[in-house]
Enzyme design. Structure first.
Site, PDB file in Angstrom:
ATOM      1  N   HIS A  83       0.631  -1.318   0.084  1.00  0.00           N
ATOM      2  CA  HIS A  83      -0.064  -0.170  -0.116  1.00  0.00           C
ATOM      3  C   HIS A  83       0.899   1.177   0.020  1.00  0.00           C
ATOM      4  CE1 HIS A  83      -3.450  -2.626   1.987  1.00  0.00           C
ATOM      5  NE2 HIS A  83      -3.138  -2.912   0.776  1.00  0.00           N
ATOM      6  N   HIS A 241      -9.242  -2.106  -5.301  1.00  0.00           N
ATOM      7  CA  HIS A 241      -8.271  -2.220  -4.440  1.00  0.00           C
ATOM      8  C   HIS A 241      -6.896  -3.037  -5.246  1.00  0.00           C
ATOM      9  CE1 HIS A 241      -5.963  -2.589  -0.605  1.00  0.00           C
ATOM     10  NE2 HIS A 241      -5.841  -3.950  -1.023  1.00  0.00           N
ATOM     11  N   HIS A 268      -0.773 -10.923  -5.313  1.00  0.00           N
ATOM     12  CA  HIS A 268       0.722 -10.392  -4.875  1.00  0.00           C
ATOM     13  C   HIS A 268       1.527 -11.539  -5.758  1.00  0.00           C
ATOM     14  CE1 HIS A 268      -0.895  -7.681  -2.352  1.00  0.00           C
ATOM     15  NE2 HIS A 268      -1.301  -8.393  -1.622  1.00  0.00           N
TER      16      HIS A 268
END
Length: 315
Positions: A83, A241, A268
Site C-alpha cells: 500500500h 483495490h 501479489h
C-alpha cells in the site's frame, strides 16, 4: 508526458498504526533521500538493536501470501509494503528512506489514502537527476490455472487492466482499466480498501494472519454481502483495490514502468512473478530516461550504466 526529473520528499513525515496480519504496532518515518537511491526500507527495532536496510525490489521479496514481504526473517523483513509502495508510485515519489520499527507496515484504513495524505502534506521536490523508466519491449505472460498476468509494450505511460472474478454476489466479476497518473490515482484508486471473507477468519487466525484486521481497516464480506455499516467507497471498490495492490507490487521493478499490465484473478504472487519473467531476459526491456526536447519532455534511451542500487539481477 513523462516527468523529466527524479523526486524525493521535501521533509520527513511520520505515521503509526498496527499491522493487519501481525496486529503489532509500528511507527514509520518517510525521509527525503538522494537521487538514484529508490525506495529503501530501514528496518529498526531488531534484536540486539540491529538495523537492516532493504531495497524495495522484486528480488528482495521473500513472501507473497496475502501480502508482499521484503527481506528475510533472520536478518530483518517488512511485511505488507504494497500500500505504501502504491502511494509512492501513484504520486511519482522516486526516492525515499522509510524507517520502520516493527515487522509489518501499519494498515491504516486498509487503503493507501493516509500514505497519500502524508506524502502530499510535505510535498515532493525535484532532484537534479533525470528520471529513468523501465520500458517494456516484448510481451511477457505467466499463467496459473485460470489466472494470468502479462506485461506488454505501450507508448502511452503505464496502463493497468485488472479483472477479478469472485463467486459471491457481493463482488462477482469486475474490471478496471486505469492509466497511472497522480491526480487520477488519488481520486480513483488510493481510497480503495483491502477486503476479506468472514468465512476465512478462523483459518487465517490459526495461520497467523489477519490478527489486526477489523471493520476499521478491512471491507468484510459475510453471507454474500458487505458487513461494514458504511458500505463501499466505490461500487467496484474490490477491483480498484486490486489495482492499488498491482501498482504497489509492480513498483518493485525499481523504476516507473512504460508499458501495459493485464491480469485476471491475479494477486501479489503473480504481480511479482511477472516482474521476474520480465527481468529474466534482457531483450524484454530497456532502461530509458526522460530528456527535454524543445521545451517538452520525451523518453529516450538512457546513456551509461544503470545505477548499481537499481540494476536488476539478470540471471
Amino acid at each position: 508526458m513523462m516527468a523529466e526529473r527524479q523526486t524525493t520528499l521535501r521533509s520527513p513525515v511520520t505515521l503509526q498504526g498496527i499491522g493487519v496480519h501481525s496486529g503489532a504496532p509500528a511507527c514509520l518515518t518517510l525521509r527525503p533521500s538522494t537521487a538514484n537511491s529508490g525506495v529503501v526500507f530501514l528496518r529498526k527495532g531488531l534484536e540486539g538493536g540491529h538495523e537492516q536496510l532493504i531495497h524495495a525490489r522484486h528480488n528482495k521479496v521473500s513472501a507473497t501470501e496475502l501480502c508482499t514481504v521484503i527481506g528475510d526473517q533472520a536478518s530483518g523483513s517488512v511485511a505488507t509494503i504494497e500500500h505504501l509502495m502504491s502511494a509512492c508510485a501513484g504520486l511519482g515519489l522516486d526516492n525515499v528512506l522509510i524507517e520502520i520499527d516493527g515487522p509489518e507496515m501499519p494498515i491504516m484504513d486498509g487503503s493507501a489514502a493516509e500514505f497519500v495524505t502524508a506524502i502530499e502534506s510535505t510535498g515532493l521536490v525535484a532532484l537534479g537527476a533525470t528520471r529513468r523508466y523501465l520500458k517494456v519491449l516484448r510481451p511477457v505472460r505467466i499463467e496459473q490455472g485460470r489466472a494470468f498476468a502479462e506485461l506488454a509494450p505501450s507508448e502511452n505511460g503505464f496502463r493497468l487492466d485488472v479483472e477479478i472474478d469472485f463467486d459471491t454476489p457481493a463482488i462477482g466479476r469486475q474490471r478496471k482499466i486505469f492509466d497511472l497518473d497522480p491526480e487520477a490515482y488519488g481520486r480513483e484508486i488510493s481510497r480503495a480498501r483491502t477486503f476479506g471473507f468472514m468465512r476465512d477468519v478462523e483459518q487465517l487466525w490459526k495461520a497467523g494472519f489477519a490478527l489486526g484486521a477489523s471493520l476499521d481497516n478491512t471491507v468484510a464480506i459475510g453471507d454474500d454481502k458487505v458487513i461494514n455499516p458504511e458500505g463501499l467507497r466505490y461500487a467496484d471498490e474490490f477491483v480498484r483495490h486490486k489495482v492499488l495492490d498491482a501498482v504497489g507490487d509492480l513498483a518493485l521493478a525499481g523504476y516507473p514502468i512504460l508499458g501495459e499490465f493485464r491480469s485476471y484473478c491475479g494477486g501479489h504472487r503473480m504481480n511479482v512473478r511477472i516482474l521476474e519473467a520480465l527481468f529474466a531476459d534482457r531483450a524484454n526491456y530497456a532502461i530509458v530516461e526522460a530528456q527535454p526536447v524543445y521545451g517538452h519532455h520525451a523518453v529516450q534511451m538512457a546513456a551509461g550504466p544503470m545505477p548499481a542500487a537499481l540494476a536488476p539481477d539478470l540471471h
